[in-house]
Design a protein around this motif. Structure first.
Motif, PDB file in Angstrom:
ATOM      1  N   ASN B  43       0.816  -1.212   0.000  1.00  0.00           N
ATOM      2  CA  ASN B  43       0.000   0.000   0.000  1.00  0.00           C
ATOM      3  C   ASN B  43       0.853   1.267   0.000  1.00  0.00           C
ATOM      4  N   GLY B  44       2.110   1.121  -0.433  1.00  0.00           N
ATOM      5  CA  GLY B  44       2.946   2.282  -0.694  1.00  0.00           C
ATOM      6  C   GLY B  44       3.587   2.924   0.519  1.00  0.00           C
ATOM      7  N   LEU B  45       3.557   2.248   1.679  1.00  0.00           N
ATOM      8  CA  LEU B  45       4.077   2.874   2.895  1.00  0.00           C
ATOM      9  C   LEU B  45       5.457   2.323   3.250  1.00  0.00           C
ATOM     10  N   TYR B  46       6.436   3.205   3.207  1.00  0.00           N
ATOM     11  CA  TYR B  46       7.825   2.862   3.539  1.00  0.00           C
ATOM     12  C   TYR B  46       8.181   3.440   4.907  1.00  0.00           C
ATOM     13  N   LEU B  47       9.253   2.922   5.482  1.00  0.00           N
ATOM     14  CA  LEU B  47       9.888   3.616   6.603  1.00  0.00           C
ATOM     15  C   LEU B  47      11.199   4.186   6.084  1.00  0.00           C
ATOM     16  N   GLN B  48      11.366   5.506   6.217  1.00  0.00           N
ATOM     17  CA  GLN B  48      12.589   6.145   5.744  1.00  0.00           C
ATOM     18  C   GLN B  48      13.438   6.591   6.924  1.00  0.00           C
ATOM     19  N   LEU B  49      14.355   7.506   6.697  1.00  0.00           N
ATOM     20  CA  LEU B  49      15.282   7.899   7.769  1.00  0.00           C
ATOM     21  C   LEU B  49      14.589   8.556   8.945  1.00  0.00           C
ATOM     22  N   HIS B  50      13.757   9.558   8.660  1.00  0.00           N
ATOM     23  CA  HIS B  50      13.191  10.368   9.750  1.00  0.00           C
ATOM     24  C   HIS B  50      11.743  10.041  10.051  1.00  0.00           C
ATOM     25  N   ALA B  51      11.094   9.329   9.137  1.00  0.00           N
ATOM     26  CA  ALA B  51       9.646   9.151   9.256  1.00  0.00           C
ATOM     27  C   ALA B  51       9.185   8.094   8.256  1.00  0.00           C
ATOM     28  N   TYR B  52       7.878   7.815   8.276  1.00  0.00           N
ATOM     29  CA  TYR B  52       7.297   7.003   7.210  1.00  0.00           C
ATOM     30  C   TYR B  52       7.228   7.844   5.945  1.00  0.00           C
ATOM     31  N   MET B  53       7.135   7.170   4.806  1.00  0.00           N
ATOM     32  CA  MET B  53       6.933   7.865   3.530  1.00  0.00           C
ATOM     33  C   MET B  53       5.811   7.145   2.789  1.00  0.00           C
ATOM     34  N   LEU B  54       4.834   7.912   2.316  1.00  0.00           N
ATOM     35  CA  LEU B  54       3.730   7.326   1.551  1.00  0.00           C
ATOM     36  C   LEU B  54       3.889   7.708   0.083  1.00  0.00           C
ATOM     37  N   ARG B  55       3.998   6.684  -0.755  1.00  0.00           N
ATOM     38  CA  ARG B  55       4.149   6.904  -2.198  1.00  0.00           C
ATOM     39  C   ARG B  55       2.790   6.686  -2.858  1.00  0.00           C
ATOM     40  N   VAL B  56       2.282   7.729  -3.478  1.00  0.00           N
ATOM     41  CA  VAL B  56       0.958   7.705  -4.094  1.00  0.00           C
ATOM     42  C   VAL B  56       1.110   7.603  -5.602  1.00  0.00           C
ATOM     43  N   ALA B  57       0.377   6.693  -6.214  1.00  0.00           N
ATOM     44  CA  ALA B  57       0.457   6.513  -7.661  1.00  0.00           C
ATOM     45  C   ALA B  57      -0.284   7.632  -8.384  1.00  0.00           C
ATOM     46  N   ILE B  58       0.339   8.128  -9.433  1.00  0.00           N
ATOM     47  CA  ILE B  58      -0.371   9.003 -10.373  1.00  0.00           C
ATOM     48  C   ILE B  58      -0.283   8.260 -11.708  1.00  0.00           C
ATOM     49  N   ALA B 107      -8.855   9.628   1.801  1.00  0.00           N
ATOM     50  CA  ALA B 107      -8.936  10.940   1.134  1.00  0.00           C
ATOM     51  C   ALA B 107      -8.500  10.816  -0.325  1.00  0.00           C
ATOM     52  N   LEU B 108      -7.519   9.968  -0.574  1.00  0.00           N
ATOM     53  CA  LEU B 108      -7.108   9.722  -1.957  1.00  0.00           C
ATOM     54  C   LEU B 108      -8.222   9.015  -2.725  1.00  0.00           C
ATOM     55  N   GLY B 109      -8.838   8.024  -2.069  1.00  0.00           N
ATOM     56  CA  GLY B 109      -9.937   7.300  -2.706  1.00  0.00           C
ATOM     57  C   GLY B 109     -11.081   8.227  -3.096  1.00  0.00           C
ATOM     58  N   ASP B 110     -11.289   9.282  -2.299  1.00  0.00           N
ATOM     59  CA  ASP B 110     -12.358  10.249  -2.606  1.00  0.00           C
ATOM     60  C   ASP B 110     -12.162  10.913  -3.965  1.00  0.00           C
ATOM     61  N   VAL B 111     -10.904  10.985  -4.417  1.00  0.00           N
ATOM     62  CA  VAL B 111     -10.634  11.628  -5.723  1.00  0.00           C
ATOM     63  C   VAL B 111     -10.051  10.615  -6.719  1.00  0.00           C
ATOM     64  N   GLU B 112     -10.409   9.338  -6.539  1.00  0.00           N
ATOM     65  CA  GLU B 112     -10.018   8.286  -7.476  1.00  0.00           C
ATOM     66  C   GLU B 112      -8.496   8.138  -7.571  1.00  0.00           C
ATOM     67  N   MET B 113      -7.863   8.120  -6.406  1.00  0.00           N
ATOM     68  CA  MET B 113      -6.413   7.876  -6.362  1.00  0.00           C
ATOM     69  C   MET B 113      -6.117   6.828  -5.293  1.00  0.00           C
ATOM     70  N   HIS B 114      -4.929   6.256  -5.374  1.00  0.00           N
ATOM     71  CA  HIS B 114      -4.537   5.231  -4.405  1.00  0.00           C
ATOM     72  C   HIS B 114      -3.022   5.106  -4.344  1.00  0.00           C
ATOM     73  N   ALA B 115      -2.558   4.232  -3.462  1.00  0.00           N
ATOM     74  CA  ALA B 115      -1.116   3.986  -3.329  1.00  0.00           C
ATOM     75  C   ALA B 115      -0.808   2.497  -3.551  1.00  0.00           C
ATOM     76  N   ILE B 116      -1.750   1.790  -4.148  1.00  0.00           N
ATOM     77  CA  ILE B 116      -1.611   0.335  -4.321  1.00  0.00           C
ATOM     78  C   ILE B 116      -0.489   0.024  -5.313  1.00  0.00           C
ATOM     79  N   GLN B 117       0.345  -0.933  -4.946  1.00  0.00           N
ATOM     80  CA  GLN B 117       1.439  -1.408  -5.804  1.00  0.00           C
ATOM     81  C   GLN B 117       2.424  -0.298  -6.195  1.00  0.00           C
ATOM     82  N   THR B 118       2.580   0.668  -5.295  1.00  0.00           N
ATOM     83  CA  THR B 118       3.664   1.622  -5.524  1.00  0.00           C
ATOM     84  C   THR B 118       4.941   1.143  -4.837  1.00  0.00           C
ATOM     85  N   SER B 119       4.864  -0.046  -4.249  1.00  0.00           N
ATOM     86  CA  SER B 119       6.045  -0.680  -3.674  1.00  0.00           C
ATOM     87  C   SER B 119       5.834  -2.181  -3.746  1.00  0.00           C
ATOM     88  N   GLY B 120       6.797  -2.920  -3.226  1.00  0.00           N
ATOM     89  CA  GLY B 120       6.669  -4.375  -3.203  1.00  0.00           C
ATOM     90  C   GLY B 120       7.049  -5.012  -4.530  1.00  0.00           C
TER      91      GLY B 120
END
Lengths: 102, 558
Positions: B43-58, B107-120
């Motif tokens: 679901n696009g959620l990484y752990l980075q140096l200082h925080a989590y990072m969410l990668r959203v597909a466009i 909130a992303l789903g509300d505007v037809e966006m997601h983070a699915i398969q942006t990682s893994g």
């Protein structure tokens, strides 16, 4: 000849916020490297890492990081750890931002 | 623009609901991190140096004003007021908190966006030419095919646990703006006997083992596209190495077995699969295509534009540098530079996102694109509106006229954010851009693509930069290696390593020496850096980079 042991701290990221944290002598997690417990031999480091790793409801990604002891507390030996205790260099965000707010 | 069907909406909602409960179970200890990690990555959620990072597909880089405004809202409500656009047409938020992520995804789903398969180890966000549907040289808009591939690859049951990640890019023009030759599969639209189809390129990629992709099929008609892609991925899924993650990508599989053997296996698999696609994919494609119908282009006089262009030099420079030919002569494709010298390449503040959303809605038929070069695109702007667009962009600090020039640098987040990085990228990009901005030399220097990665994984595409910079850790100090002569286009090439690396303090002077050498070596202004490099080779640039070593070497030889 065995290489001399380099002092270490146990570090991780906070499970909820992701912020960098360090293990203290009292088994708490602090946001400040200066408050971290400095580990001065291999056996202690391993034991403290194991202790910290068990705290799965609080932290994520636990490991040992090299430090140098200084009067103000441990200092990072590698630039990666310097960025972790400070924040990114392109914005005044992360720990550096919070330090100013305190 | 593609509009979600009820199926799409329900699927994203259901997936978000699942992930919400997975986060809750991680927080209450029902899931260990080892169990949770693959779920968050899916679901696009990484752990980075200082925080989590969410990668959203466009997907294929396309979004509308409402979606851009929602990204701005997310940046302000749950992050630190900005987002980072990436080389794979995603946006990354650098500071989300784990308990907030489910709300962000809703909130992303509300505007037809997601983070699915942006990682893994899945088929990642499908990318495409950022000028798709607008470019003057395009055969056909490739985005309908990209959307078909997105739907086919999303949650594909056979392809959720691939040997490694898998990236597909499409381009509909002879001019390759989607880096198709450096993807696991690149699809380059071609025409044969009046029929549009795709040249299929396989086994390209950057990272620690850079490879230019090889043509596995010279022409695949649209009706056979999905079964052919499925054949490729399923052959690799069985053959790809799972014993060593560094040898798992399809580029290594193709390299180890040879393109002829892979082609034979794929064709055999394709022969089996072909009939299982019984036309549903083609019916779906026809439905999808209706979503990508060109906008209703306006007819308006161009006199005011011509006058403004003739009388205002700043506007003229911006038009000359930041616009490209549109399929409709009265229109232009506008590139909005996210590379203001001194700023972070690819970053936009929430306020800037809102300005771009407004401009897109008012002057751009409500379409925006993200380019793999980390800029934003307004694909359809009537030339009579260019003056107003330029003025609005100026007011938001978005009117830098540097597209394709030396300060239009690709840079990965590097060690300022990324847990994998070995050195920083962003400050190097900032310093180079500021250096040439002060000299006011970049328009004279002309087209020059600088690309910077903070580790060998090459998210900053350094191998295919005219000048590539790779940040490494050399005995605890940041060190930067230079490659020269890389090319991301249809004449793709991996750059040549120039020699020993430079410290962070030495890298800007080194780049300056390279540029000075180029200015002396070029035949005239019409010969771009890459052309000069191809004509004269590495040697004179190496002499410029390492004057001391070269002199010493000559002395020793004498």
């Amino acid at each position: 000849m065995a290489r001399p042991f380099i002092d270490k701290v146990v570090t991780a990221n906070d499970l909820r916020e992701g912020d960098v944290v360090y293990l203290t002598e009292t088994n708490n997690w602090t946001r400040h490297l200066s408050e971290a417990e400095v580990l001065q031999d291999e056996a202690t480091a391993k034991a403290r890492l194991a202790a910290g790793s068990g705290d799965v409801l609080k932290i994520i990604g636990v490991y040992l990081a090299d430090v140098t002891a200084a009067e103000t507390g441990p200092e990072p030996r590698h630039f990666r750890e310097e960025f972790r205790r400070t924040g990114p260099s392109n914005y005044f965000h992360g720990k550096q931002q919070r330090a100013e707010n305190v | 623009m593609y509009k979600y069907t009820q199926f799409d909406t329900d699927f994203v909602r259901q997936r978000n609901a699942q992930f919400r409960t997975q986060i809750e179970r991680r927080l209450n200890g029902s899931l260990t991190e080892d169990e949770f990690k693959p779920l968050r990555l899916m679901n696009g959620l990484y752990l980075q140096l200082h925080a989590y990072m969410l990668r959203v597909a466009i997907p294929y880089g396309s979004l509308n004003g409402g979606q851009m405004r929602q990204l701005a809202m997310i940046a302000e409500r749950w992050d630190k007021g900005y987002g980072h656009f990436t080389t794979r047409q995603n946006i990354q938020f650098n500071w989300p908190k784990l308990p907030d992520v489910a709300d962000i995804l809703d909130a992303l789903g509300d505007v037809e966006m997601h983070a699915i398969q942006t990682s893994g180890n899945t088929i990642r966000n499908v990318t495409a030419d950022h000028f798709a549907g607008a470019a003057a040289d395009e055969l056909e808009d490739p985005r309908a095919y990209a959307e078909l591939i997105r739907q086919w690859s999303t949650d594909h049951p056979e392809f959720q646990f691939l040997p490694r990640k898998f990236k597909i890019a499409l381009c509909g023009s002879p001019r390759d703006r989607a880096v198709t030759r450096a993807h696991d599969i690149g699809l380059r639209m071609v025409k044969r006997q009046g029929l549009v189809g795709f040249e299929v390129i396989v086994g390209g990629g950057l990272g620690r083992t850079p490879m230019i992709g090889k043509v596995i099929r010279e022409f695949i008609p649209p009706a056979e596209l999905l079964p052919y892609l499925e054949a490729i991925v399923s052959v690799w899924n069985l053959l790809g190495r799972r014993d060593n993650k560094y040898k798992a990508r399809i580029k290594i599989t193709v390299h180890e077995h040879g393109i002829d053997k892979i082609r034979a296996l794929v064709e055999a698999r394709f022969a089996l699969l072909r009939d299982s696609f019984q036309g549903n994919d083609q019916r779906l494609l026809e439905q999808i295509k209706t979503g990508f119908a060109p906008p209703a282009f306006k007819t308006r006089p161009l006199k005011a534009f011509d006058q403004h262009y003739g009388s205002n030099r700043v506007f003229r420079d911006w038009v000359d540098t930041n616009t490209h030919p549109h399929r409709n002569d009265a229109y232009a494709i506008v590139s909005i530079s996210l590379k203001t010298p001194g700023k972070t390449p690819g970053d936009a503040s929430a306020e800037q996102m809102r300005v771009m959303a407004d401009i897109g809605e008012r002057y751009g038929h409500d379409e925006l694109r993200v380019s793999h070069e980390q800029n934003l695109i307004l694909p359809h702007v009537h030339k009579s509106d260019l003056g107003a667009v330029h003025k609005a962009l100026q007011g938001a600090g978005l009117a830098t006229a540097n597209i394709g020039l030396i300060s239009d640098i690709i840079a990965c987040p590097g060690m300022d954010y990324c847990a994998l990085a070995t050195a920083r990228s962003i400050p190097i990009a900032q310093d180079i851009a500021k250096h040439f901005d002060v000299l006011k030399a970049e328009h004279d220097i002309g087209e020059l693509k600088v690309k910077i990665s903070g580790c060998i994984n090459a998210c900053g595409h350094h191998h295919i930069g005219h000048i590539g910079i790779l940040g490494l850790d050399r005995a605890g100090v940041e060190n930067y290696q230079i490659t020269l002569g890389g090319d991301a286009t249809e004449t793709a090439a991996i750059g040549d390593r120039a020699g020993p690396g430079f410290s962070a303090y030495e890298i800007v002077p080194a780049i300056d020496r390279l540029v000075t050498a180029y200015l002396q070596l070029r035949t005239d202004r019409s010969e771009a850096f890459l052309q000069t490099y191809r004509r004269v080779g590495l040697a004179p640039f190496k002499t410029a980079l390492y004057p001391e070593t070269t002199r010493t070497g000559q002395a020793n030889a004498a």
